[in-house]
Design a protein around this motif. Structure first.
Motif, PDB file in Angstrom:
ATOM      1  N   ALA A 113     -39.266  17.087  21.735  1.00  0.00           N
ATOM      2  CA  ALA A 113     -38.612  16.003  22.488  1.00  0.00           C
ATOM      3  C   ALA A 113     -38.049  14.966  21.521  1.00  0.00           C
ATOM      4  CB  ALA A 113     -39.604  15.339  23.446  1.00  0.00           C
ATOM      5  N   LEU A 114     -38.765  14.708  20.446  1.00  0.00           N
ATOM      6  CA  LEU A 114     -38.339  13.664  19.513  1.00  0.00           C
ATOM      7  C   LEU A 114     -37.309  14.189  18.505  1.00  0.00           C
ATOM      8  CD1 LEU A 114     -41.698  11.782  18.907  1.00  0.00           C
ATOM      9  CD2 LEU A 114     -40.013  11.508  20.726  1.00  0.00           C
ATOM     10  N   SER A 115     -37.553  15.366  17.950  1.00  0.00           N
ATOM     11  CA  SER A 115     -36.572  15.893  16.989  1.00  0.00           C
ATOM     12  C   SER A 115     -35.268  16.241  17.721  1.00  0.00           C
ATOM     13  CB  SER A 115     -37.129  17.114  16.249  1.00  0.00           C
ATOM     14  OG  SER A 115     -37.566  18.094  17.146  1.00  0.00           O
ATOM     15  N   GLY A 116     -35.400  16.745  18.945  1.00  0.00           N
ATOM     16  CA  GLY A 116     -34.212  17.088  19.745  1.00  0.00           C
ATOM     17  C   GLY A 116     -33.440  15.834  20.124  1.00  0.00           C
ATOM     18  N   ALA A 117     -34.161  14.800  20.538  1.00  0.00           N
ATOM     19  CA  ALA A 117     -33.517  13.541  20.939  1.00  0.00           C
ATOM     20  C   ALA A 117     -32.694  12.977  19.789  1.00  0.00           C
ATOM     21  CB  ALA A 117     -34.574  12.527  21.375  1.00  0.00           C
ATOM     22  N   ALA A 118     -33.256  13.012  18.598  1.00  0.00           N
ATOM     23  CA  ALA A 118     -32.550  12.447  17.446  1.00  0.00           C
ATOM     24  C   ALA A 118     -31.233  13.183  17.211  1.00  0.00           C
ATOM     25  CB  ALA A 118     -33.437  12.533  16.208  1.00  0.00           C
ATOM     26  N   ARG A 119     -31.250  14.479  17.433  1.00  0.00           N
ATOM     27  CA  ARG A 119     -30.028  15.248  17.207  1.00  0.00           C
ATOM     28  C   ARG A 119     -28.997  15.054  18.317  1.00  0.00           C
ATOM     29  NH1 ARG A 119     -34.045  16.597  14.563  1.00  0.00           N
ATOM     30  NH2 ARG A 119     -33.949  17.678  12.546  1.00  0.00           N
ATOM     31  N   LEU A 120     -29.463  14.657  19.500  1.00  0.00           N
ATOM     32  CA  LEU A 120     -28.519  14.414  20.598  1.00  0.00           C
ATOM     33  C   LEU A 120     -27.989  12.989  20.578  1.00  0.00           C
ATOM     34  CD1 LEU A 120     -30.423  16.278  23.460  1.00  0.00           C
ATOM     35  CD2 LEU A 120     -28.202  16.921  22.524  1.00  0.00           C
ATOM     36  N   GLY A 121     -28.704  12.092  19.960  1.00  0.00           N
ATOM     37  CA  GLY A 121     -28.308  10.676  19.941  1.00  0.00           C
ATOM     38  C   GLY A 121     -29.541   9.825  20.154  1.00  0.00           C
ATOM     39  N   SER A 122     -29.623   9.197  21.332  1.00  0.00           N
ATOM     40  CA  SER A 122     -30.816   8.425  21.659  1.00  0.00           C
ATOM     41  C   SER A 122     -31.087   8.493  23.165  1.00  0.00           C
ATOM     42  CB  SER A 122     -30.632   6.974  21.205  1.00  0.00           C
ATOM     43  OG  SER A 122     -31.798   6.245  21.468  1.00  0.00           O
ATOM     44  N   PRO A 123     -31.370   9.701  23.652  1.00  0.00           N
ATOM     45  CA  PRO A 123     -31.581   9.837  25.109  1.00  0.00           C
ATOM     46  C   PRO A 123     -32.897   9.234  25.587  1.00  0.00           C
ATOM     47  CG  PRO A 123     -31.941  11.949  24.009  1.00  0.00           C
ATOM     48  CD  PRO A 123     -31.419  11.005  22.966  1.00  0.00           C
ATOM     49  N   LEU A 124     -33.834   8.969  24.675  1.00  0.00           N
ATOM     50  CA  LEU A 124     -35.154   8.486  25.109  1.00  0.00           C
ATOM     51  C   LEU A 124     -35.311   6.982  24.871  1.00  0.00           C
ATOM     52  CD1 LEU A 124     -37.349  11.437  23.733  1.00  0.00           C
ATOM     53  CD2 LEU A 124     -36.093  11.273  25.889  1.00  0.00           C
ATOM     54  N   GLY A 125     -34.202   6.261  25.017  1.00  0.00           N
ATOM     55  CA  GLY A 125     -34.251   4.821  24.770  1.00  0.00           C
ATOM     56  C   GLY A 125     -34.997   4.053  25.845  1.00  0.00           C
ATOM     57  N   HIS A 126     -35.279   4.704  26.969  1.00  0.00           N
ATOM     58  CA  HIS A 126     -36.057   4.062  28.036  1.00  0.00           C
ATOM     59  C   HIS A 126     -37.087   5.078  28.555  1.00  0.00           C
ATOM     60  CE1 HIS A 126     -36.922   1.095  31.060  1.00  0.00           C
ATOM     61  NE2 HIS A 126     -35.990   0.273  30.547  1.00  0.00           N
ATOM     62  N   ASP A 127     -37.770   4.732  29.642  1.00  0.00           N
ATOM     63  CA  ASP A 127     -38.897   5.554  30.098  1.00  0.00           C
ATOM     64  C   ASP A 127     -38.510   7.031  30.298  1.00  0.00           C
ATOM     65  OD1 ASP A 127     -40.268   3.177  30.169  1.00  0.00           O
ATOM     66  OD2 ASP A 127     -39.908   2.850  32.296  1.00  0.00           O
ATOM     67  N   PHE A 128     -39.394   7.910  29.851  1.00  0.00           N
ATOM     68  CA  PHE A 128     -39.101   9.332  29.987  1.00  0.00           C
ATOM     69  C   PHE A 128     -40.370  10.120  30.294  1.00  0.00           C
ATOM     70  CE2 PHE A 128     -40.782  11.032  25.957  1.00  0.00           C
ATOM     71  CZ  PHE A 128     -40.860   9.898  25.167  1.00  0.00           C
ATOM     72  N   LEU A 159     -37.356  18.835  29.373  1.00  0.00           N
ATOM     73  CA  LEU A 159     -37.946  20.095  29.826  1.00  0.00           C
ATOM     74  C   LEU A 159     -38.227  21.008  28.646  1.00  0.00           C
ATOM     75  CD1 LEU A 159     -35.585  20.803  32.873  1.00  0.00           C
ATOM     76  CD2 LEU A 159     -37.835  19.670  32.898  1.00  0.00           C
ATOM     77  N   TYR A 160     -39.502  21.357  28.494  1.00  0.00           N
ATOM     78  CA  TYR A 160     -39.905  22.365  27.511  1.00  0.00           C
ATOM     79  C   TYR A 160     -39.984  23.710  28.239  1.00  0.00           C
ATOM     80  CZ  TYR A 160     -41.541  18.973  23.933  1.00  0.00           C
ATOM     81  OH  TYR A 160     -41.627  17.989  22.979  1.00  0.00           O
ATOM     82  N   ASN A 161     -39.958  24.793  27.495  1.00  0.00           N
ATOM     83  CA  ASN A 161     -40.061  26.143  28.067  1.00  0.00           C
ATOM     84  C   ASN A 161     -39.118  26.331  29.268  1.00  0.00           C
ATOM     85  OD1 ASN A 161     -42.339  27.165  26.393  1.00  0.00           O
ATOM     86  ND2 ASN A 161     -43.444  25.509  27.387  1.00  0.00           N
ATOM     87  N   PRO A 162     -37.832  26.032  29.079  1.00  0.00           N
ATOM     88  CA  PRO A 162     -36.918  26.112  30.237  1.00  0.00           C
ATOM     89  C   PRO A 162     -36.567  27.542  30.647  1.00  0.00           C
ATOM     90  CG  PRO A 162     -35.688  25.546  28.269  1.00  0.00           C
ATOM     91  CD  PRO A 162     -37.133  25.560  27.869  1.00  0.00           C
ATOM     92  N   GLY A 163     -36.848  28.521  29.790  1.00  0.00           N
ATOM     93  CA  GLY A 163     -36.510  29.898  30.162  1.00  0.00           C
ATOM     94  C   GLY A 163     -37.051  30.886  29.155  1.00  0.00           C
ATOM     95  N   SER A 164     -37.135  32.137  29.571  1.00  0.00           N
ATOM     96  CA  SER A 164     -37.529  33.223  28.670  1.00  0.00           C
ATOM     97  C   SER A 164     -36.984  34.507  29.271  1.00  0.00           C
ATOM     98  CB  SER A 164     -39.051  33.287  28.548  1.00  0.00           C
ATOM     99  OG  SER A 164     -39.601  33.748  29.759  1.00  0.00           O
ATOM    100  N   HIS A 165     -37.273  35.636  28.631  1.00  0.00           N
ATOM    101  CA  HIS A 165     -36.770  36.918  29.169  1.00  0.00           C
ATOM    102  C   HIS A 165     -37.241  37.121  30.595  1.00  0.00           C
ATOM    103  CE1 HIS A 165     -35.830  37.637  25.063  1.00  0.00           C
ATOM    104  NE2 HIS A 165     -37.107  37.655  24.700  1.00  0.00           N
ATOM    105  N   SER A 166     -38.506  36.740  30.846  1.00  0.00           N
ATOM    106  CA  SER A 166     -39.074  37.038  32.170  1.00  0.00           C
ATOM    107  C   SER A 166     -38.862  35.912  33.181  1.00  0.00           C
ATOM    108  CB  SER A 166     -40.574  37.325  32.025  1.00  0.00           C
ATOM    109  OG  SER A 166     -41.182  36.261  31.347  1.00  0.00           O
ATOM    110  N   ARG A 167     -38.498  34.715  32.697  1.00  0.00           N
ATOM    111  CA  ARG A 167     -38.289  33.602  33.629  1.00  0.00           C
ATOM    112  C   ARG A 167     -36.866  33.098  33.457  1.00  0.00           C
ATOM    113  NH1 ARG A 167     -40.225  29.098  32.468  1.00  0.00           N
ATOM    114  NH2 ARG A 167     -40.862  29.687  30.390  1.00  0.00           N
ATOM    115  N   THR A 168     -35.980  33.592  34.303  1.00  0.00           N
ATOM    116  CA  THR A 168     -34.575  33.274  34.091  1.00  0.00           C
ATOM    117  C   THR A 168     -34.070  32.183  35.043  1.00  0.00           C
ATOM    118  OG1 THR A 168     -34.087  35.159  35.470  1.00  0.00           O
ATOM    119  CG2 THR A 168     -33.878  35.480  33.085  1.00  0.00           C
TER     120      THR A 168
END
Ligand code: SAH
Length: 244
Positions: A113-128, A159-168
């Motif tokens: 959530a944190l490493s991803g947020a940094a790469r997207l910009g600053s999506p977690l600037g408020h409650d999440f 969202l973590y674990n948003p999909g896999s081979h068996s959960r599409t």
């Protein structure tokens, strides 16, 4: 001293290790983890004994790691990101009561959530909130209830674990719940894939488009709140300052 470290090593590359994680792994004789994690760690810490565990073997591996630590070996169990976020830290602590002499050290890591947020910009600037869409250990009804609450509460939702081979269809269902519970179809959303690994990708899209996105296991999804906006290519949730 009988020591077991539960180490999160960040999203993937050496850039993401904390100094504490480096020190823990440096001092370990035995290192346990899933194959993909061991593949990432092994090259940086040669000369250790590596024990690879498969899915569904977690309890046996934790038990083995605890008993090795109890025999005076210094042991680490590794997870990507943070070991306490959908990782092994809680299971180890639940099982450690049978090994009172083993000191358990949970070593914080940079969660997706944190490493991803940094790469997207600053999506977690408020409650999440952070929700895993995996129904392997959590009934889908519980996940659904939490998604609804996140939507109604207007939280930025990771969202973590948003999909896999068996959960599409999990991500599609999650987006529908968001849309049915007050989120606008144009809500700014971000996707980050393979953070700090080969093939890193970032995408920004609306919630309506996100519904049709095919996420894999190494994807983390960010659904903005009603205040999240795009500034150039950056996803930003304002903290609330007045900016002219
Ligand atoms: N302990 C990990 C989470 C494990 S659950 C952490 O703190 O990051 C596995 C989920 O984490 C994946 O489905 C994905 O949503 C996210 N994830 C982990 N590593 C990732 C990476 N390098 N890039 C993108 N997402 C990642």
């Amino acid at each position: 001293m009988k020591k077991l470290y539960v180490v999160g090593f960040g999203p993937g590359s050496m850039n993401g290790y904390t100094i504490e994680a480096l020190n823990a792994l440096e001092s370990s004789e035995l290192i346990y983890g899933y194959k993909t994690y061991i593949d990432l760690v092994k090259k940086n810490f040669p000369g250790r004994e590596y024990i690879v565990s498969g899915m569904h073997e977690e309890k046996d591996r934790c038990k083995e790691a605890l008993s090795k630590a109890n025999e005076d070996h210094t042991v680490s169990i590794v997870s990507s990101g943070d070991a306490g976020v959908y990782g092994m830290a809680s299971l180890i602590l639940e099982m450690a009561k049978d090994y009172p002499e083993v000191e358990i050290n949970v070593v914080a890591g940079v969660t997706a959530a944190l490493s991803g947020a940094a790469r997207l910009g600053s999506p977690l600037g408020h409650d999440f909130v952070v929700i895993s869409l995996s129904d392997l250990l959590t009934p889908w009804e519980v996940i659904e209830k939490r998604l609804k609450a996140a939507a109604v509460g207007d939280f930025v939702t990771v969202l973590y674990n948003p999909g896999s081979h068996s959960r599409t269809d999990a991500l599609e269902k999650a987006c529908e719940i968001m849309l049915e519970n007050g989120r606008d179809k144009d809500t700014v959303c971000g996707i980050i894939k393979n953070i700090d690994r080969e093939g890193q990708e970032r995408h920004i899209m609306t919630l309506e488009k996100l519904k049709d996105y095919e996420a894999d296991m190494l994807t983390t999804v960010f659904i903005g709140s009603s205040t999240t906006k795009l500034i150039g290519e950056k996803m930003v949730t304002p903290r609330g300052y007045k900016v002219d």
